[in-house]
Design a protein around this motif. Sequence first.
Motif, PDB file in Angstrom:
ATOM      1  N   TYR A 188       0.819  -1.206   0.000  1.00 43.78           N
ATOM      2  CA  TYR A 188       0.000   0.000   0.000  1.00 43.78           C
ATOM      3  C   TYR A 188       0.860   1.267   0.000  1.00 43.78           C
ATOM      4  O   TYR A 188       0.448   2.302  -0.519  1.00 43.78           O
ATOM      5  CB  TYR A 188      -0.968   0.000   1.188  1.00 43.78           C
ATOM      6  CG  TYR A 188      -0.333   0.002   2.551  1.00 43.78           C
ATOM      7  CD1 TYR A 188       0.054   1.182   3.172  1.00 43.78           C
ATOM      8  CD2 TYR A 188      -0.122  -1.192   3.230  1.00 43.78           C
ATOM      9  CE1 TYR A 188       0.638   1.176   4.427  1.00 43.78           C
ATOM     10  CE2 TYR A 188       0.459  -1.212   4.482  1.00 43.78           C
ATOM     11  CZ  TYR A 188       0.831  -0.026   5.089  1.00 43.78           C
ATOM     12  OH  TYR A 188       1.405  -0.037   6.324  1.00 43.78           O
ATOM     13  N   ALA A 191       1.961   1.624  -3.556  1.00 44.37           N
ATOM     14  CA  ALA A 191       0.846   2.130  -4.367  1.00 44.37           C
ATOM     15  C   ALA A 191       0.665   3.628  -4.163  1.00 44.37           C
ATOM     16  O   ALA A 191       0.423   4.369  -5.130  1.00 44.37           O
ATOM     17  CB  ALA A 191      -0.428   1.381  -3.997  1.00 44.37           C
ATOM     18  N   ALA A 192       0.775   4.086  -2.917  1.00 43.38           N
ATOM     19  CA  ALA A 192       0.658   5.526  -2.654  1.00 43.38           C
ATOM     20  C   ALA A 192       1.765   6.298  -3.330  1.00 43.38           C
ATOM     21  O   ALA A 192       1.549   7.405  -3.849  1.00 43.38           O
ATOM     22  CB  ALA A 192       0.677   5.766  -1.142  1.00 43.38           C
ATOM     23  N   ARG A 193       2.959   5.726  -3.370  1.00 45.79           N
ATOM     24  CA  ARG A 193       4.085   6.382  -4.034  1.00 45.79           C
ATOM     25  C   ARG A 193       3.866   6.414  -5.549  1.00 45.79           C
ATOM     26  O   ARG A 193       4.172   7.412  -6.214  1.00 45.79           O
ATOM     27  CB  ARG A 193       5.381   5.653  -3.679  1.00 45.79           C
ATOM     28  CG  ARG A 193       6.637   6.382  -4.145  1.00 45.79           C
ATOM     29  CD  ARG A 193       7.895   5.627  -3.759  1.00 45.79           C
ATOM     30  NE  ARG A 193       8.051   5.555  -2.307  1.00 45.79           N
ATOM     31  CZ  ARG A 193       7.973   4.431  -1.594  1.00 45.79           C
ATOM     32  NH1 ARG A 193       7.724   3.285  -2.218  1.00 45.79           N
ATOM     33  NH2 ARG A 193       8.121   4.454  -0.284  1.00 45.79           N
ATOM     34  N   ALA A 194       3.311   5.331  -6.093  1.00 45.41           N
ATOM     35  CA  ALA A 194       3.070   5.277  -7.532  1.00 45.41           C
ATOM     36  C   ALA A 194       1.995   6.260  -7.974  1.00 45.41           C
ATOM     37  O   ALA A 194       2.016   6.743  -9.114  1.00 45.41           O
ATOM     38  CB  ALA A 194       2.664   3.852  -7.932  1.00 45.41           C
ATOM     39  N   LEU A 195       1.076   6.593  -7.067  1.00 46.15           N
ATOM     40  CA  LEU A 195       0.029   7.562  -7.392  1.00 46.15           C
ATOM     41  C   LEU A 195       0.520   9.000  -7.336  1.00 46.15           C
ATOM     42  O   LEU A 195      -0.240   9.924  -7.632  1.00 46.15           O
ATOM     43  CB  LEU A 195      -1.152   7.385  -6.428  1.00 46.15           C
ATOM     44  CG  LEU A 195      -1.971   6.109  -6.612  1.00 46.15           C
ATOM     45  CD1 LEU A 195      -2.996   5.974  -5.505  1.00 46.15           C
ATOM     46  CD2 LEU A 195      -2.649   6.096  -7.978  1.00 46.15           C
ATOM     47  N   GLY A 196       1.775   9.205  -6.957  1.00 39.82           N
ATOM     48  CA  GLY A 196       2.346  10.532  -6.955  1.00 39.82           C
ATOM     49  C   GLY A 196       2.217  11.298  -5.660  1.00 39.82           C
ATOM     50  O   GLY A 196       2.420  12.517  -5.644  1.00 39.82           O
ATOM     51  N   ASN A 197       1.893  10.615  -4.561  1.00 34.64           N
ATOM     52  CA  ASN A 197       1.809  11.296  -3.271  1.00 34.64           C
ATOM     53  C   ASN A 197       3.188  11.792  -2.855  1.00 34.64           C
ATOM     54  O   ASN A 197       4.188  11.078  -3.013  1.00 34.64           O
ATOM     55  CB  ASN A 197       1.281  10.340  -2.208  1.00 34.64           C
ATOM     56  CG  ASN A 197      -0.206  10.088  -2.347  1.00 34.64           C
ATOM     57  OD1 ASN A 197      -1.027  10.942  -2.052  1.00 34.64           O
ATOM     58  ND2 ASN A 197      -0.552   8.888  -2.826  1.00 34.64           N
ATOM     59  N   HIS A 206       0.198   7.414   5.611  1.00 31.20           N
ATOM     60  CA  HIS A 206       0.183   5.984   5.318  1.00 31.20           C
ATOM     61  C   HIS A 206       1.086   5.171   6.249  1.00 31.20           C
ATOM     62  O   HIS A 206       0.743   4.044   6.612  1.00 31.20           O
ATOM     63  CB  HIS A 206       0.598   5.745   3.862  1.00 31.20           C
ATOM     64  CG  HIS A 206      -0.318   6.376   2.867  1.00 31.20           C
ATOM     65  ND1 HIS A 206      -1.504   5.798   2.451  1.00 31.20           N
ATOM     66  CD2 HIS A 206      -0.238   7.562   2.202  1.00 31.20           C
ATOM     67  CE1 HIS A 206      -2.101   6.588   1.582  1.00 31.20           C
ATOM     68  NE2 HIS A 206      -1.347   7.670   1.406  1.00 31.20           N
TER      69      HIS A 206
END
Length: 295
Positions: A188, A191-197, A206
Amino acid sequence: MTDAALPAVPVAQAHELDSPARRARRRLFKRKAAVFGLVVITMFIGLALLAPLIVPYDPIATSWSLVRKPPTAAHWLGTDELGRDILSRVVHGARASLLAGLISVAIALSIGVPLGLLAGYRGGFVDALISRITDAMLACPFLILAIALAAFLGPSLTNAMIAIGISATPIFIRLTRGQVLSVKAEDYVEAARALGNPPWRIAFSHILPNILPALLVQATLSIAAAIIAEAALSFLGLGQQPPAPSWGSMLNAAQRFLTQAPWMAIWPGLAIFLVVLSLNLLGDGLRDALDPRQR
């Protein structure tokens, strides 16, 4: 088609619908030792908050006609070397000890958690620098470091809390860093890093919420250690200053009269024992209750 012809829909068990907080609370209250610790801590907090309303005497009022009197109906726990009521002083002393435990750990958390997050998530030179400073502080025993800082800052309860908080900070830096290194590799977080957060949002939104249980358990155990440290500093004259009551300073005064008036040492010592034991029992219970592997 009638209702009887419809297939039965299985209903989930109630415990499967519970939130993690409810499951943790239920597991906590199944542990009798943790419940005992919680009850005792709640009792001492209540005594500390209501001390001015429930104590029978002024904790700093002296009476030369009541010097070192044993427990009686008028003075349930006896009197000290200046004729002061020990029950009143023990109850008021709970304020200093509990306040020192809570404020000291709050200081350690406010410094240690951000630094641990930074070291664990950023890595590289920042991680190495913070880790080496932490190792250097951990090389000095906790109580020795607290005594040295309190002596440097000057004798007072406020300075004692600052000294204890700084001395406890390396524990939270190391714990937070280790938890962050474990959690940041989870799917997770990726995934948050891949979404550009941005990194700060990933760290605080997170990662931090998922390491809070470990920090909560450590904070509970650290409050117990901070209470012992405050009592030690007050015993040495570096904490709460007379005539204000403190369990540590009460023990310091009682050491000269252990044979003539043992009750002067028994009651503050018993108070320290009960509070520290209860916090450790509660911390062990929280560790088991917050463990997701427990059922």
